[in-house]
Design an enzyme around this catalytic site. Structure first.
Site, PDB file in Angstrom:
ATOM      1  N   SER A 285       0.820  -1.205   0.000  1.00  0.00           N
ATOM      2  CA  SER A 285       0.000   0.000   0.000  1.00  0.00           C
ATOM      3  C   SER A 285       0.858   1.262   0.000  1.00  0.00           C
ATOM      4  CB  SER A 285      -0.954  -0.017   1.192  1.00  0.00           C
ATOM      5  OG  SER A 285      -0.261  -0.361   2.352  1.00  0.00           O
ATOM      6  N   CYS A 286       2.172   1.094   0.125  1.00  0.00           N
ATOM      7  CA  CYS A 286       3.071   2.242   0.016  1.00  0.00           C
ATOM      8  C   CYS A 286       3.103   2.717  -1.442  1.00  0.00           C
ATOM      9  CB  CYS A 286       4.478   1.863   0.426  1.00  0.00           C
ATOM     10  SG  CYS A 286       4.668   1.545   2.173  1.00  0.00           S
ATOM     11  N   ILE A 287       3.606   3.934  -1.634  1.00  0.00           N
ATOM     12  CA  ILE A 287       3.722   4.486  -2.976  1.00  0.00           C
ATOM     13  C   ILE A 287       5.198   4.662  -3.317  1.00  0.00           C
ATOM     14  CG2 ILE A 287       3.261   6.521  -4.427  1.00  0.00           C
ATOM     15  CD1 ILE A 287       0.642   5.554  -3.781  1.00  0.00           C
TER      16      ILE A 287
END
Lengths: 230, 172
Positions: free
Chosen positions: B42-44
């Site tokens: 879910s990190c970018i």
């Protein structure tokens, strides 16, 4: 706000120093490792009974890890089958049960009574469900053991399954633990296990909310009557 | 945070190095080195690239927003609402110019879909886009959402952004 956190941190012996470094007292670290050890043994016994395998378990570790370094501790790009469960009750946190791809396929073989090597992928719901149930049983036994030992309730949420990169799963757990507190570090409990005949490997990772460990500590003290020494 | 300096242009024959950004970290490098973020859930993975100066920067963004006391340190780049200016600032120090910089993003997935009540991946994506808009940086490519973990590589020689998932490799 921060000061308040610091004070609370000291009370429960998780010190947030000047550079907001998370520090576990030796007592709490040992306590966590021991509780985790008991719980992991119960969980793995449940897996062994279910599958009829003999499983060896390694000595578990408890570490305070800087978030940026977590990815050095796990094989980030390794494809694993993972089951994540949220824990709530006596303390809160996230429990991850991971099986590398090949081990996951072997477990499906064993559970579905197939020949070794017959399962080739984890695409259908049947395989996913089998692995999710395995993770669920491990997680539930893990929680039961802790709850029995410390006489408090620890409820696992329904499990969530994924088959993807290990790093992304660990990252998901970290985000949910860190989300509320903007910490630079996390507490990581890890226990590895393996079965030699079928070469099945697995990992149990526990990410407790540091704030929630206060309750655990006081329960532990009243139970064992230990005066903690620093 | 470490800022990696490549050797001068005359030594461009030198070996291509790979620099990795862990969770909440950022890296800046010159041509011909590669910048990599592994295992984005879910990190970018935010990549900024200046095609004239051939300077690239990546940030591994973790949470949508957060307070961050000292904006001078790289620690702030773990928050989506702070990462763009912090990374931009670091790139400007390395001869990049704002008008040449374009952005590419990947990540923001939801790996454990049934447990992801907070939808952090989606929120991260929205906040990063808003932040890019605010800074006036053009978002030229993205590969966000879904349930797949991603590994991204930014090639500083041509600005190519390679997104690898368990299903295959995409170049955007």
């Amino acid at each position: 706000m921060r000061r308040k956190d610091e004070r609370r941190g000291k009370e429960m012996n998780i010190n947030m120093g000047d550079d907001s470094m998370l520090e576990l007292s030796p007592f709490l670290k040992d306590a966590l490792r021991e509780i985790g050890n008991i719980a992991s043994c119960h969980a793995i016994t449940a897996l062994a009974e279910m599958t009829g395998m003999t499983i060896d378990i390694n000595v578990p570790t408890v570490e305070v890890v800087t978030i940026g370094d977590v990815e050095k501790l796990v094989e980030v790009e390794k494809i694993v089958a993972g089951v994540m469960v949220a824990l709530d009750g006596g303390f809160s946190g996230y429990l991850l049960v991971l099986f590398p791809r090949r081990s996951a396929l072997r477990i499906v073989d064993i559970l579905m009574g197939k020949m070794p090597g017959e399962t080739k992928s984890i695409e259908t719901e049947m395989e996913q469900s089998a692995l999710m149930e395995t993770g669920n049983i491990l997680a539930s036994s893990f929680c039961n053991a802790i709850a029995d030992f410390l006489r408090f309730t620890l409820m696992p949420s329904p499990p969530s399954f994924a088959f993807d990169m290990m790093g992304a799963m660990v990252e998901s757990a970290i985000i949910t633990v860190v989300e509320t507190q903007e910490a630079e570090q996390i507490i990581l409990f890890r226990c590895d296990f393996q079965e030699n005949t079928n070469e099945i490997y697995g990992y149990i990772l526990l990410f407790p909310h540091p704030e929630s460990l206060k309750g655990l500590l006081s329960t532990l003290e009243s139970k064992v009557g230990v005066n903690q020494e620093g | 945070m470490v800022i990696e300096q490549s050797k001068s242009e005359s030594e461009s024959e030198c070996e291509v190095k790979r620099y990795y950004a862990g969770i909440g970290e950022m890296r800046v490098a010159h041509n011909p080195h590669q910048l990599i973020i592994m295992g984005l859930g879910s990190c970018i993975g935010l990549a900024l690239y200046d095609s004239h100066a051939r300077v690239g920067g990546i940030a591994h963004i973790m949470l949508p927003d957060g307070k961050c006391d000292d904006s001078n340190t790289g620690k702030c780049c773990k928050f989506a609402n702070r990462a763009v200016p912090v990374l931009l600032n670091e790139m400007l120090k390395h001869k990049a110019r704002k008008e040449w910089i374009v952005a590419k993003i990947a990540g923001g997935a939801s790996v454990f879909s049934t447990i992801d009540m907070l939808q952090i991946g989606k929120k991260n994506t929205i906040v990063v886009k808003e932040s890019l808009k605010k800074e006036g940086i053009k978002l030229v490519a993205e590969d966000t959402g879904g349930n797949c973990a991603r590994t991204v590589t930014l090639n500083t020689c041509n600005g190519e952004f390679i997104v690898k998932t368990k299903e295959g490799v995409k170049r955007i």
